[in-house]
Design a protein around this motif. Sequence first.
Motif, PDB file in Angstrom:
ATOM      1  N   LEU A 160       0.846  -1.187   0.000  1.00  0.00           N
ATOM      2  CA  LEU A 160       0.000   0.000   0.000  1.00  0.00           C
ATOM      3  C   LEU A 160       0.887   1.245   0.000  1.00  0.00           C
ATOM      4  CD1 LEU A 160      -2.724   1.398   0.144  1.00  0.00           C
ATOM      5  CD2 LEU A 160      -2.685   1.095   2.634  1.00  0.00           C
ATOM      6  N   LEU A 161       0.887   1.950  -1.125  1.00  0.00           N
ATOM      7  CA  LEU A 161       1.627   3.208  -1.265  1.00  0.00           C
ATOM      8  C   LEU A 161       0.777   4.305  -0.624  1.00  0.00           C
ATOM      9  CD1 LEU A 161       4.057   4.724  -2.591  1.00  0.00           C
ATOM     10  CD2 LEU A 161       2.633   4.969  -4.628  1.00  0.00           C
ATOM     11  N   ALA A 162       1.102   4.651   0.620  1.00  0.00           N
ATOM     12  CA  ALA A 162       0.230   5.524   1.412  1.00  0.00           C
ATOM     13  C   ALA A 162       0.883   6.874   1.624  1.00  0.00           C
ATOM     14  CB  ALA A 162      -0.072   4.874   2.760  1.00  0.00           C
ATOM     15  N   GLY A 163       0.308   7.916   1.005  1.00  0.00           N
ATOM     16  CA  GLY A 163       0.830   9.264   1.136  1.00  0.00           C
ATOM     17  C   GLY A 163       0.699   9.797   2.553  1.00  0.00           C
ATOM     18  N   ALA A 164       1.440  10.866   2.850  1.00  0.00           N
ATOM     19  CA  ALA A 164       1.398  11.494   4.173  1.00  0.00           C
ATOM     20  C   ALA A 164      -0.034  11.894   4.525  1.00  0.00           C
ATOM     21  CB  ALA A 164       2.294  12.736   4.179  1.00  0.00           C
ATOM     22  N   GLY A 165      -0.460  11.557   5.750  1.00  0.00           N
ATOM     23  CA  GLY A 165      -1.773  11.962   6.229  1.00  0.00           C
ATOM     24  C   GLY A 165      -2.942  11.322   5.515  1.00  0.00           C
TER      25      GLY A 165
END
Length: 449
Positions: free
Chosen positions: A19-24
């Motif tokens: 899961l490529l999860a961006g900041a916030g």
Amino acid sequence: MLNDEQKKVVDSNEPFLFLLAGAGSGKTRVIVEKIQRLIKEGVLPEHILAITFTRKASKEMKERVCHPDVHIHTFHQLSLIRLKSFYQEDFKVIDGDIGPFNRLELLAITKYKNSYYQTKKPKYYDQYQQILVQNHMKDFDDLLIEYYELLRKKKIKENYQYIFVDEFQDTNRLQYLLLKALINQNTKVLAVGDPDQSIYQFRGANSKIIDQFVKDYQAKVYTLKINYRSDSMIIEHANRIIKRNHRTYQKELIPSNQREALVKSILFEKELDEVKWIISTIKELKNMKIKDHEIAILYRNHFRAFHLKEMLIEENISFETYDHETSYETHGIQLLSIHKAKGLEFDVVFIMGLEQGIMPALKDYRQIALDEERRLMFVAITRARHILYLTTSKRHVSHHTFTSSQFIRECGLKSISYRHINDIISLGDFHGYKTKDDRTDSKDKSSKR
């Protein structure tokens, strides 16, 4: 309520996911929701392992999962628990600070161990290990190595049905080997991370392990792009700077709200002027009932905040610094290195010391080193929810002179001279952390881009 991106991950039955999860973007919520869904569907809680990278994150996830039988640990916590159970004897764990070794020598030893002996053996390694053995001690890296070797030799057997790994971009080679040893033929894995926030390369972390995981397990890649933390102007500047990096996984953060935020870069002639202004602004923020612990001052290196700390004490303003593990209870203004601020968020963030040679702090001018520094700036920017100040001093108390950091220009900001600051910045009449003049100013700038 989950958004569509989050729901897709929670509902997925893929055996291996990255899961490529961006900041916030709510990655912790996704992990928690998925664990809770699995338990409702009949998976035994004791067959679920979640690995976090700090004790604070581990504690918070335990509280949110709210099930005591789910294993939620850092790599080191898990290793320590298993080794104590296996050896049935006590031993002392030290944090590397032992013997006649300086910080750089200890860092070299840690990198050597974290590479699982693939890098050059440090000169003092044997002497260091001998001291540990003589005193019945292990360091944090030894915990991982010994646990990995016991798993590999089948002296310890684990039977996890599901493994979740948070902050996967900060994984080093040893941790990845340990993860692989924990996976059996029935294990499903969700690894969550953001290569744009990989900032621990100096101690052996390698975001390319993401590529290795995807390749080794034919993992499906999902993305979380919607940022729920920061107002839109903060996200705009964060996107501008990080897109300059060489990135395997391209993404652009999307703000969930369109509040424009207050974002300013201020250029000071002298360090003393910078410090005085920061303290004056803090007083104004406090008068506006913004809580002390919602104000953070971030810096690349501790020495850059030395005179600020002195003046905060003189002005009787309470503050906290985190030279070690972030504490659970916070009071006072938060003073942190950017590395220590990772994973945290605040209403107001000052990033001070934005001078070329300090941030970015480059002795190595290869692209790989500049990319790492730029990721550090991205992490610093995305700690802010509503107000972000970037400050630069041309001349330090040490009499060195500096130019402004290239990162200010790269994130799309033009610095305001301290001489003109009172005409331009006024917190004054706030409307959702935005004054009328500032909203107009931002729109004028946006129309010119």
